[in-house]
Design a protein around this motif. Structure first.
Motif, PDB file in Angstrom:
ATOM      1  N   LYS A  80      13.855  22.382  26.970  1.00 10.20           N
ATOM      2  CA  LYS A  80      15.104  22.690  27.667  1.00 10.20           C
ATOM      3  C   LYS A  80      14.977  23.927  28.546  1.00 10.20           C
ATOM      4  N   GLN A  81      14.185  24.900  28.106  1.00 14.87           N
ATOM      5  CA  GLN A  81      13.995  26.102  28.918  1.00 14.87           C
ATOM      6  C   GLN A  81      13.409  25.749  30.282  1.00 14.87           C
ATOM      7  N   VAL A  82      12.437  24.862  30.294  1.00 15.19           N
ATOM      8  CA  VAL A  82      11.824  24.430  31.554  1.00 15.19           C
ATOM      9  C   VAL A  82      12.818  23.630  32.387  1.00 15.19           C
ATOM     10  N   ARG A  83      13.514  22.708  31.746  1.00 13.13           N
ATOM     11  CA  ARG A  83      14.476  21.876  32.483  1.00 13.13           C
ATOM     12  C   ARG A  83      15.545  22.731  33.144  1.00 13.13           C
ATOM     13  N   ASP A  84      16.048  23.732  32.427  1.00 12.87           N
ATOM     14  CA  ASP A  84      17.116  24.574  32.972  1.00 12.87           C
ATOM     15  C   ASP A  84      16.645  25.344  34.200  1.00 12.87           C
ATOM     16  N   VAL A  85      15.444  25.930  34.131  1.00 13.56           N
ATOM     17  CA  VAL A  85      14.927  26.699  35.265  1.00 13.56           C
ATOM     18  C   VAL A  85      14.636  25.777  36.441  1.00 13.56           C
ATOM     19  N   PHE A  86      14.042  24.631  36.179  1.00 17.75           N
ATOM     20  CA  PHE A  86      13.744  23.679  37.241  1.00 17.75           C
ATOM     21  C   PHE A  86      15.024  23.199  37.920  1.00 17.75           C
ATOM     22  N   SER A  87      16.060  22.992  37.124  1.00 15.36           N
ATOM     23  CA  SER A  87      17.330  22.515  37.668  1.00 15.36           C
ATOM     24  C   SER A  87      17.965  23.541  38.599  1.00 15.36           C
ATOM     25  N   VAL A  88      17.914  24.809  38.225  1.00 15.78           N
ATOM     26  CA  VAL A  88      18.569  25.855  39.018  1.00 15.78           C
ATOM     27  C   VAL A  88      17.679  26.320  40.166  1.00 15.78           C
ATOM     28  N   ALA A  89      16.439  26.688  39.860  1.00 17.82           N
ATOM     29  CA  ALA A  89      15.549  27.233  40.890  1.00 17.82           C
ATOM     30  C   ALA A  89      15.006  26.158  41.819  1.00 17.82           C
ATOM     31  N   GLN A  90      14.950  24.915  41.334  1.00 21.69           N
ATOM     32  CA  GLN A  90      14.417  23.795  42.112  1.00 21.69           C
ATOM     33  C   GLN A  90      13.002  24.080  42.618  1.00 21.69           C
ATOM     34  N   LYS A  91      12.229  24.711  41.761  1.00 17.92           N
ATOM     35  CA  LYS A  91      10.809  24.968  41.984  1.00 17.92           C
ATOM     36  C   LYS A  91      10.056  24.489  40.757  1.00 17.92           C
ATOM     37  N   PRO A  92       8.842  23.982  40.916  1.00 18.56           N
ATOM     38  CA  PRO A  92       8.052  23.618  39.737  1.00 18.56           C
ATOM     39  C   PRO A  92       7.819  24.839  38.857  1.00 18.56           C
ATOM     40  N   VAL A  93       7.823  24.597  37.559  1.00 17.36           N
ATOM     41  CA  VAL A  93       7.779  25.677  36.571  1.00 17.36           C
ATOM     42  C   VAL A  93       6.430  25.702  35.863  1.00 17.36           C
ATOM     43  N   ILE A  94       5.867  26.902  35.742  1.00 16.99           N
ATOM     44  CA  ILE A  94       4.685  27.124  34.911  1.00 16.99           C
ATOM     45  C   ILE A  94       5.158  27.767  33.613  1.00 16.99           C
ATOM     46  N   ALA A  95       4.942  27.077  32.504  1.00 10.84           N
ATOM     47  CA  ALA A  95       5.448  27.529  31.209  1.00 10.84           C
ATOM     48  C   ALA A  95       4.395  28.367  30.493  1.00 10.84           C
ATOM     49  N   MET A  96       4.787  29.559  30.062  1.00 13.49           N
ATOM     50  CA  MET A  96       3.899  30.412  29.289  1.00 13.49           C
ATOM     51  C   MET A  96       4.077  30.124  27.801  1.00 13.49           C
ATOM     52  N   ILE A  97       2.980  29.825  27.132  1.00 10.98           N
ATOM     53  CA  ILE A  97       3.000  29.539  25.697  1.00 10.98           C
ATOM     54  C   ILE A  97       2.548  30.806  24.978  1.00 10.98           C
ATOM     55  N   GLU A  98       3.487  31.449  24.270  1.00 12.89           N
ATOM     56  CA  GLU A  98       3.240  32.788  23.745  1.00 12.89           C
ATOM     57  C   GLU A  98       3.596  32.947  22.273  1.00 12.89           C
ATOM     58  N   SER A  99       3.870  31.854  21.588  1.00 12.68           N
ATOM     59  CA  SER A  99       4.292  31.948  20.191  1.00 12.68           C
ATOM     60  C   SER A  99       3.834  30.720  19.428  1.00 12.68           C
TER      61      SER A  99
END
Length: 271
Positions: A100-119
């Motif tokens: 959902k974090q990726v979907r939300d950013v993609f929906s608003v920013a309308q840019k492809p998202v690079i997800a950082m895996i940190e946990s």
């Protein structure tokens, strides 16, 4: 340049105009203007304005991105909105633990998202995150992951090996690029080279960096060398289709495809 071909991905503070200007002269494949950890809270808004202006000016042939602050912070929403109309190629999202974090950013920013895996949660959800619409690649965030897994900062990467391979598997299953985490010891070029070779062997496409003096080492480790390119060209020239013998080894169509991919990568990075 296609993201999959990037070898060196340099983080730099979006608040540092001098560093931004210098980045346009560097041999990194990607510039990431950081609005998160590298910027003090009282400088966030100014850094956001700097980033938007710098992205508009561009970074030549380099891929350009901005790392925003995570959801729940006071700056997250404004950064997404600002990047929507920007010249950024990608938005880098830290501390991703669910799609959902990726979907939300993609929906608003309308840019492809690079997800950082940190946990630990991020590692376990990496396959679902990578398969999410709008996700373009995965970054390892090894510093935070060490903390979450209670691995001492002084320890080697053995304790991270399963997590790193899991993230590579998640990215490849979704057809995405995937990049190794940063190396903190700035004056240790041999240590950086060892870690780059390790990351390459694990399947990462390139390495995220925190200082310009790390670029050449990463480019060398993740870029095709002359011998590998020569081998690839000879293999392609010798192949006639199906399984056959080539210089003492058995090859088939898969090996020809790998050789062509290596040559394409070399062309992409000007090697």
């Amino acid at each position: 340049m296609h993201l999959r071909h990037a070898r060196s991905l340099l983080f730099l503070p979006a608040s540092n105009a001098r560093a931004i200007a210098k980045a346009r002269t560097l041999s990194c494949d990607m510039v990431i203007l950081d609005l998160e950890d590298a910027v003090a809270d009282d400088a966030k808004e100014a850094a956001r304005a700097n980033a938007i202006a710098a992205l508009a000016e561009g970074f030549g042939s380099r891929i350009a991105a901005a790392r925003i602050n995570v959801e729940g912070t006071p700056w997250h929403g404004a950064e997404m909105v600002a990047l929507k109309g920007s010249a950024a190629d990608y938005v880098v999202l830290p501390k991703v633990e669910h799609p959902k974090q990726v979907r939300d950013v993609f929906s608003v920013a309308q840019k492809p998202v690079i997800a950082m895996i940190e946990s630990a949660r991020g590692v376990l959800a990496a396959a679902d995150i990578a398969a999410t619409e709008g996700c373009a690649a995965l970054f390892m965030g090894n510093n935070d992951l060490r903390k979450d897994l209670n691995i001492p900062a002084s320890a080697g990467r053995e304790g991270l090996a399963f997590a790193m391979q899991s993230v590579v598997l998640a990215a490849r299953a979704a057809g995405l690029a995937v990049f190794d985490g940063v190396y903190n010891r700035l004056g240790d070029a041999p240590g950086l080279a060892d870690e780059c070779r390790d990351g390459h062997a694990l399947g990462f496409d390139g390495k995220t960096l925190i200082h310009p003096n790390q670029i050449a080492v990463a480019n060398d480790a993740f870029g095709p060398d002359a011998q590998a390119l020569d081998d690839a060209r000879r293999l392609i020239a010798a192949a006639t289709g199906g399984a056959e013998r080539f210089e003492g080894a058995m090859i088939e169509t898969m090996h020809v495809e790998q050789a062509r991919a290596l040559i394409a990568r070399a062309h992409a990075v000007g090697a």
